[in-house]
Write an enzyme that holds these catalytic residues in place. Structure first.
Site, PDB file in Angstrom:
ATOM      1  CG  HIS A   3      -0.816 -25.380  18.421  1.00  0.00           C
ATOM      2  ND1 HIS A   3      -1.634 -25.534  19.530  1.00  0.00           N
ATOM      3  CD2 HIS A   3       0.190 -26.078  18.683  1.00  0.00           C
ATOM      4  CE1 HIS A   3      -1.059 -26.492  20.243  1.00  0.00           C
ATOM      5  NE2 HIS A   3       0.334 -26.774  19.565  1.00  0.00           N
ATOM      6  CD  GLU A  30       2.414 -28.156  16.254  1.00  0.00           C
ATOM      7  OE1 GLU A  30       3.088 -28.868  17.061  1.00  0.00           O
ATOM      8  OE2 GLU A  30       1.165 -28.139  16.223  1.00  0.00           O
ATOM      9  CG  ASP A  32       1.459 -32.524  17.951  1.00  0.00           C
ATOM     10  OD1 ASP A  32       2.567 -31.874  18.300  1.00  0.00           O
ATOM     11  OD2 ASP A  32       0.665 -32.155  17.910  1.00  0.00           O
ATOM     12  CG  HIS A  45      -0.202 -33.201  21.512  1.00  0.00           C
ATOM     13  ND1 HIS A  45      -0.492 -33.664  22.996  1.00  0.00           N
ATOM     14  CD2 HIS A  45       0.778 -32.562  21.649  1.00  0.00           C
ATOM     15  CE1 HIS A  45       0.407 -32.996  23.524  1.00  0.00           C
ATOM     16  NE2 HIS A  45       1.063 -32.334  22.765  1.00  0.00           N
TER      17      HIS A  45
END
Length: 247
Positions: A3, A30, A32, A45
């Site tokens: 993450h 992962e 963003d 993020h």
């Protein structure tokens, strides 16, 4: 899945964190994305720089030149461009969460330019945002359901088994899987029934964000297809102990 990469120093979504995940042997990370005022897609993020960096301001209001001056963490790291991440490790699979409408077209351009269709998964809390992103691509990519589709899936999964499967298949048409929390608003989202209902129509189930070993073990025993974690080191140990580490 790592993450925002892997860093115990709070360096989330930095090249150092992504490198940390790769060095552990992870093939999936992962991240963003937002787009700057001049259309540069950044791996970050928050909507603004305020919480994580030494600068302030909303990313869509700032130029890339301004964002590039920001530094993250006590061991200062720059905000990376998504294209930098995709280019650094050509075999790395990247799960991309579209955080703002303004990132849709710039993200599609990055995927097209880097020909990364086969190694990205497009996600968003917003089903509309996710669909708009897919429409701008010339080739299909893996995608996961947004919040509305996930809620409809949970309702469908609760139906009697004899009628459940065709309803779930209709709800999940157009997505490859679900990326969901263990629970939402106190309600269990990931259960034996929901995992079975998704998998029987060929959809994957990824669970976020799981950082405790007992919960990792419980979810793996349930048969989930993936775990998204800040503690990539602990998840690796769990998978190795089970003989399931594929790194």
């Amino acid at each position: 899945m790592a993450h925002r990469g892997f860093s115990l120093e709070g360096l989330e979504n930095t090249m150092v964190a992504f490198e940390g995940a790769v060095e552990l042997g992870y093939r999936y990370v992962e991240t963003d994305v937002h787009a700057t005022r001049d259309g540069v897609v950044v791996a970050f993020h928050d909507h603004s720089l305020d919480r994580l960096t030494d600068r302030v301001g909303r990313i869509p209001d700032l130029s890339w030149r301004e964002v590039s001056r920001a530094r993250i963490g006590a061991r200062p790291q720059p905000v990376p461009q998504l294209e930098e991440l995709l280019g650094a490790w050509p075999d790395l699979r990247v799960n991309i969460d579209i955080k703002s409408p303004g990132a849709i077209l710039p993200l599609a351009r990055v995927i097209e330019r880097t020909r990364a269709h086969d190694r990205v998964c497009i996600a968003s809390f917003s089903d509309q945002r996710r669909r708009e992103g897919l429409m701008r691509l010339t080739r299909p990519v893996v995608t996961s359901a947004g919040q509305t589709t996930a809620a409809r899936f949970r309702a469908a999964a609760a139906l009697p088994p004899l009628v459940r499967t065709p309803v779930v298949a209709r709800v999940l048409a157009g997505v490859d899987g679900l990326q969901v929390p263990v629970r939402r608003s106190g309600v269990e989202v990931v259960t034996p029934t929901t995992v079975e209902a998704a998998q029987e129509v060929g959809a994957f189930v990824h669970v976020w964000t799981v950082n405790e070993v007992p919960e990792m073990v419980r979810l793996l025993d349930l048969g989930v297809d993936g775990i998204v974690t800040d503690r990539a080191d602990l998840l690796k140990e769990v998978l190795q102990a089970r003989g399931e580490w594929l790194g």
